[in-house]
Design a protein around this motif. Sequence first.
Motif, mmCIF file in Angstrom:
data_model
loop_
_atom_site.group_PDB
_atom_site.id
_atom_site.type_symbol
_atom_site.label_atom_id
_atom_site.label_comp_id
_atom_site.label_asym_id
_atom_site.label_seq_id
_atom_site.Cartn_x
_atom_site.Cartn_y
_atom_site.Cartn_z
ATOM 1 N N PRO A 126 0.624 -1.305 -0.044
ATOM 2 C CA PRO A 126 -0.060 -0.022 -0.121
ATOM 3 C C PRO A 126 0.873 1.122 0.190
ATOM 4 N N PHE A 127 2.287 1.154 -0.189
ATOM 5 C CA PHE A 127 3.043 2.443 -0.180
ATOM 6 C C PHE A 127 3.112 3.429 -1.196
ATOM 7 N N ALA A 128 2.166 2.899 -2.366
ATOM 8 C CA ALA A 128 1.807 3.827 -3.277
ATOM 9 C C ALA A 128 1.145 4.976 -3.035
ATOM 10 N N ASP A 129 0.395 4.669 -1.968
ATOM 11 C CA ASP A 129 -0.559 5.907 -1.535
ATOM 12 C C ASP A 129 0.366 7.114 -0.976
ATOM 13 N N ALA A 130 1.748 6.833 -0.690
ATOM 14 C CA ALA A 130 2.323 7.768 0.131
ATOM 15 C C ALA A 130 2.661 8.856 -0.840
ATOM 16 N N ALA A 131 2.379 8.705 -2.125
ATOM 17 C CA ALA A 131 2.590 9.878 -3.235
ATOM 18 C C ALA A 131 1.619 10.969 -3.017
ATOM 19 N N GLN A 132 0.296 10.576 -2.142
ATOM 20 C CA GLN A 132 -0.603 11.731 -1.950
ATOM 21 C C GLN A 132 0.002 12.807 -1.269
ATOM 22 N N GLY A 133 0.971 12.405 -0.326
ATOM 23 C CA GLY A 133 1.525 13.590 0.666
ATOM 24 C C GLY A 133 2.757 14.346 -0.256
ATOM 25 N N PHE A 134 3.019 14.156 -1.436
ATOM 26 C CA PHE A 134 3.915 14.890 -1.942
ATOM 27 C C PHE A 134 3.978 16.258 -2.009
ATOM 28 N N ARG A 135 2.579 16.694 -2.178
ATOM 29 C CA ARG A 135 2.395 18.029 -2.359
ATOM 30 C C ARG A 135 2.477 18.764 -1.028
ATOM 31 N N HIS A 136 2.689 18.321 0.049
ATOM 32 C CA HIS A 136 2.676 18.956 1.323
ATOM 33 C C HIS A 136 4.174 19.013 1.850
ATOM 34 N N LEU A 137 5.096 18.356 0.943
ATOM 35 C CA LEU A 137 6.429 18.423 1.670
ATOM 36 C C LEU A 137 7.011 20.008 1.519
ATOM 37 N N THR A 138 6.745 20.625 0.461
ATOM 38 C CA THR A 138 7.257 21.990 0.130
ATOM 39 C C THR A 138 6.831 22.922 1.614
ATOM 40 N N PRO A 139 5.566 22.913 1.578
ATOM 41 C CA PRO A 139 4.935 23.969 2.732
ATOM 42 C C PRO A 139 5.547 23.648 3.936
ATOM 43 N N LEU A 140 5.534 22.314 4.254
ATOM 44 C CA LEU A 140 5.989 21.998 5.726
ATOM 45 C C LEU A 140 7.299 22.191 5.957
ATOM 46 N N ARG A 141 8.330 22.104 4.662
ATOM 47 C CA ARG A 141 9.604 22.233 4.886
ATOM 48 C C ARG A 141 9.778 23.991 5.200
ATOM 49 N N LYS A 142 9.185 24.617 4.528
ATOM 50 C CA LYS A 142 9.213 26.118 4.691
ATOM 51 C C LYS A 142 8.589 26.525 5.885
ATOM 52 N N ALA A 143 7.522 25.742 6.362
ATOM 53 C CA ALA A 143 7.154 26.348 7.793
ATOM 54 C C ALA A 143 8.086 25.937 8.925
ATOM 55 N N ILE A 144 9.122 24.966 8.723
ATOM 56 C CA ILE A 144 9.952 24.442 9.668
ATOM 57 C C ILE A 144 11.039 25.290 9.735
ATOM 58 N N ARG A 145 11.402 25.877 8.534
ATOM 59 C CA ARG A 145 12.438 26.724 8.525
ATOM 60 C C ARG A 145 12.292 28.018 9.044
ATOM 61 N N SER A 146 10.928 28.564 8.890
ATOM 62 C CA SER A 146 10.497 29.862 9.216
ATOM 63 C C SER A 146 9.828 29.809 10.705
ATOM 64 N N ARG A 147 9.726 28.732 11.273
ATOM 65 C CA ARG A 147 8.827 28.471 12.510
ATOM 66 C C ARG A 147 7.552 29.052 12.481
ATOM 67 N N GLN A 148 6.945 28.716 11.464
ATOM 68 C CA GLN A 148 5.552 29.290 11.080
ATOM 69 C C GLN A 148 4.392 28.136 11.745
ATOM 70 N N LYS A 149 3.530 28.618 12.429
ATOM 71 C CA LYS A 149 2.341 27.697 12.953
ATOM 72 C C LYS A 149 1.599 27.452 11.596
ATOM 73 N N LEU A 150 1.073 26.365 11.854
ATOM 74 C CA LEU A 150 0.293 25.762 10.729
ATOM 75 C C LEU A 150 -1.024 24.855 11.384
ATOM 76 N N ARG A 151 -2.168 24.890 10.273
ATOM 77 C CA ARG A 151 -3.337 24.125 10.878
ATOM 78 C C ARG A 151 -3.260 23.036 9.660
ATOM 79 N N LEU A 152 -3.259 21.881 10.137
ATOM 80 C CA LEU A 152 -3.469 20.705 9.453
ATOM 81 C C LEU A 152 -4.640 19.924 9.470
ATOM 82 N N SER A 153 -5.164 19.718 8.360
ATOM 83 C CA SER A 153 -6.545 19.188 8.118
ATOM 84 C C SER A 153 -6.340 17.661 7.553
ATOM 85 N N PHE A 154 -7.048 16.796 8.264
ATOM 86 C CA PHE A 154 -6.731 15.362 7.846
ATOM 87 C C PHE A 154 -8.007 14.496 7.208
ATOM 88 N N SER A 155 -7.716 13.614 6.744
ATOM 89 C CA SER A 155 -8.939 13.019 5.937
ATOM 90 C C SER A 155 -10.019 12.494 6.418
#
Length: 219
Positions: A126-155
């Motif tokens: 079932p690891f092909a489903d991991a591709a669904q998260g690719f689009r979130h990697l860039t905003p997550l990395r930016k937020a980590i670098r800038s110490r930005q708070k995030l609101r995460l919504s889940f399925s």
Amino acid sequence: MKRSDRLYALIAILKDGRLYRAQDLAIRLSVSLRTIYRDMETLASSGIPVEGERGVGYTARAAITLPPLNLTKTELEALHIGLAAVGSGMEGDLRNAAETLSAKIDAVLPVDNHNVTKSFGFAVYPFADAAQGFRHLTPLRKAIRSRQKLRLSFSNGQQSDVHPLKIDYWGRVWTCIVWNESQEEFNSLRVDQIEAVSILPSLFVDEPGKRLKDYIATQ
């Protein structure tokens, strides 16, 4: 527990490098011994660096590098993202090229005669489903670098306000370590289960008990 969630749970258990008996894993996850054996075969066939045998136990090997390039963990992650995207979304020459490139990567990985796995670049269910998260990697990395708070919504409809601290990649699964303001605790979240990432109008600061090093100290 869904099979994909159980396989992820096995990864989380095994990645500490210790040896686990199949019987103990079966009890811990409330499944049969035969199910654990099948799950281990699935992990190995998907390229997860597990090793072991029935009656002895299972463990996970350390992270791998690709000599002579000596790729960083992030570079290896980027390579896998690209191969997975091309392999799942293209046909013809591009897909064939992705497959041959994957085979070339396999050829220079450290040889382990005890655990022959399938091609690096193409995860099986079932690891092909991991591709669904690719689009979130860039905003997550930016937020980590800038110490930005995030609101995460889940399925599942839930939301959490978090301090993103670190992205981990292990065996085709991306996770994000966060301080969860909503629950007042650390969480290791699967990126593929995030539905949406929203930027909150505030930054977070290092606070004792809420820092990455505090999370590491609890492991």
